[in-house]
Design a protein around this motif. Structure first.
Motif, PDB file in Angstrom:
ATOM      1  N   GLY A  23       0.793  -1.229   0.000  1.00 18.65           N
ATOM      2  CA  GLY A  23       0.000   0.000   0.000  1.00 18.65           C
ATOM      3  C   GLY A  23       0.821   1.272   0.000  1.00 18.65           C
ATOM      4  O   GLY A  23       0.332   2.336   0.380  1.00 18.65           O
ATOM      5  N   ASP A 139      -1.800   3.522  14.097  1.00 18.17           N
ATOM      6  CA  ASP A 139      -3.212   3.780  13.848  1.00 18.17           C
ATOM      7  C   ASP A 139      -3.724   4.847  14.806  1.00 18.17           C
ATOM      8  O   ASP A 139      -3.231   4.973  15.937  1.00 18.17           O
ATOM      9  CB  ASP A 139      -4.028   2.491  14.021  1.00 18.17           C
ATOM     10  CG  ASP A 139      -3.945   1.565  12.816  1.00 18.17           C
ATOM     11  OD1 ASP A 139      -4.053   2.071  11.683  1.00 18.17           O
ATOM     12  OD2 ASP A 139      -3.750   0.353  13.010  1.00 18.17           O
ATOM     13  N   PRO A 150      -6.743   0.901   7.033  1.00 15.59           N
ATOM     14  CA  PRO A 150      -5.798   0.551   5.965  1.00 15.59           C
ATOM     15  C   PRO A 150      -4.792   1.686   5.786  1.00 15.59           C
ATOM     16  O   PRO A 150      -5.095   2.851   6.095  1.00 15.59           O
ATOM     17  CB  PRO A 150      -6.689   0.404   4.727  1.00 15.59           C
ATOM     18  CG  PRO A 150      -8.057   0.141   5.274  1.00 15.59           C
ATOM     19  CD  PRO A 150      -8.133   0.915   6.561  1.00 15.59           C
ATOM     20  N   ARG A 151      -3.630   1.360   5.267  1.00 14.19           N
ATOM     21  CA  ARG A 151      -2.541   2.329   5.225  1.00 14.19           C
ATOM     22  C   ARG A 151      -2.917   3.620   4.488  1.00 14.19           C
ATOM     23  O   ARG A 151      -2.632   4.718   4.966  1.00 14.19           O
ATOM     24  CB  ARG A 151      -1.304   1.703   4.572  1.00 14.19           C
ATOM     25  CG  ARG A 151      -0.120   2.664   4.501  1.00 14.19           C
ATOM     26  CD  ARG A 151       1.117   2.041   3.916  1.00 14.19           C
ATOM     27  NE  ARG A 151       2.174   3.024   3.771  1.00 14.19           N
ATOM     28  CZ  ARG A 151       3.001   3.385   4.736  1.00 14.19           C
ATOM     29  NH1 ARG A 151       2.892   2.846   5.926  1.00 14.19           N
ATOM     30  NH2 ARG A 151       3.929   4.294   4.534  1.00 14.19           N
ATOM     31  N   GLU A 153      -5.891   4.960   3.875  1.00  9.66           N
ATOM     32  CA  GLU A 153      -6.864   5.750   4.636  1.00  9.66           C
ATOM     33  C   GLU A 153      -6.178   6.441   5.805  1.00  9.66           C
ATOM     34  O   GLU A 153      -6.488   7.596   6.133  1.00  9.66           O
ATOM     35  CB  GLU A 153      -8.002   4.852   5.127  1.00  9.66           C
ATOM     36  CG  GLU A 153      -8.908   4.352   4.015  1.00  9.66           C
ATOM     37  CD  GLU A 153      -9.988   3.412   4.505  1.00  9.66           C
ATOM     38  OE1 GLU A 153     -10.382   3.528   5.688  1.00  9.66           O
ATOM     39  OE2 GLU A 153     -10.438   2.551   3.728  1.00  9.66           O
ATOM     40  N   HIS A 193     -11.455   6.435  -1.108  1.00  7.85           N
ATOM     41  CA  HIS A 193     -10.795   6.253   0.188  1.00  7.85           C
ATOM     42  C   HIS A 193     -11.423   7.151   1.254  1.00  7.85           C
ATOM     43  O   HIS A 193     -11.635   6.719   2.393  1.00  7.85           O
ATOM     44  CB  HIS A 193      -9.300   6.559   0.064  1.00  7.85           C
ATOM     45  CG  HIS A 193      -8.526   5.487  -0.629  1.00  7.85           C
ATOM     46  ND1 HIS A 193      -8.643   4.162  -0.314  1.00  7.85           N
ATOM     47  CD2 HIS A 193      -7.594   5.569  -1.618  1.00  7.85           C
ATOM     48  CE1 HIS A 193      -7.827   3.454  -1.091  1.00  7.85           C
ATOM     49  NE2 HIS A 193      -7.198   4.270  -1.885  1.00  7.85           N
TER      50      HIS A 193
END
Length: 228
Positions: A23, A139, A150-151, A153, A193
């Motif tokens: 990602g 996170d 997810p990376r 986002e 996204h």
């Protein structure tokens, strides 16, 4: 965005694919092409670079010194073989880490995160209402609980929080997350996204923290009244 520099296209192609699976967007240059790009690129574009990965080629020390004149982004050298003298020369030139190949892209990403955390001990997080966002790859947290993202986002959220005092355009977000050289990805993917990110944040916070104004862009807010 990660910048790869090596004169072997098979090496850079393989690493670009590996980073993509994790990602992370990556662009590659030969040493000579890198010189032309680096000296002509603008400051904002250079600020979107997370790290420079230097393969095993001549002039690495020179290129490292040039990199350090314009950016504090980590520079990591990949060595095909061990050698104390060459390793010491690289550290003397300013590289932040030297790694023996083969090395997985995931390990390189972890090393980049570790270097950035050490370099910015006083600027690890920012708070917007109940939302706490970190700048070192962790996170975010909502009310003290981790919100797994997810990376890409997470990178969008990090970018919005870093620029929370102003609105940012879709193009600016795209360049920050995907880089300036990913011709295979459409800029419109940013909207997808953000839509997914918005739903997760709305569920966790109880309101939509991403305020959107047509033609003006996106801005992170701490409450619905701030958006108004």
């Amino acid at each position: 965005m990660i910048i790869l520099v090596d004169d072997r296209t098979d090496v850079t192609t393989a690493y670009r694919a590996s980073f993509g699976r994790e990602g992370v967007s990556a662009a590659s240059f030969t040493p000579s092409d890198f010189d032309n790009w680096f000296h002509s690129t603008s400051g904002p574009d250079l600020a979107a670079v997370e790290a420079f990965i230097l393969g095993d080629f001549d002039r690495r020390e020179t290129i490292t010194r040039v990199i350090k004149t314009r950016t504090e982004a980590p520079a990591i050298a990949l060595n095909d073989s061990t050698g104390l003298e060459s390793t010491l020369k690289l550290f003397a030139a300013g590289v932040d880490d030297v790694v023996r190949k083969p090395v997985h892209a995931r390990e390189i990403i972890a090393r980049i995160g570790a270097i950035r955390r050490r370099a910015t001990p006083g600027a690890k997080s920012a708070t917007v209402g109940d939302l706490r966002v970190f700048s070192d790859g962790r996170d975010p947290e909502v009310g003290g609980s981790v919100l797994t993202l997810p990376r890409r986002e997470r990178r969008i959220l990090e970018y919005l929080v870093a620029n929370r005092t102003r609105r940012v355009s879709r193009n600016q977000i795209f360049n920050a997350v995907y880089g300036l050289f990913d011709e295979e990805v459409e800029e419109s993917v940013v909207e997808s996204h953000i839509s997914k990110l918005r739903k997760k944040l709305r569920t966790a916070l109880g309101y939509d923290p991403i305020d959107t104004k047509r033609y003006l862009g996106y801005q992170i807010v701490s409450s619905t009244s701030d958006a108004a």
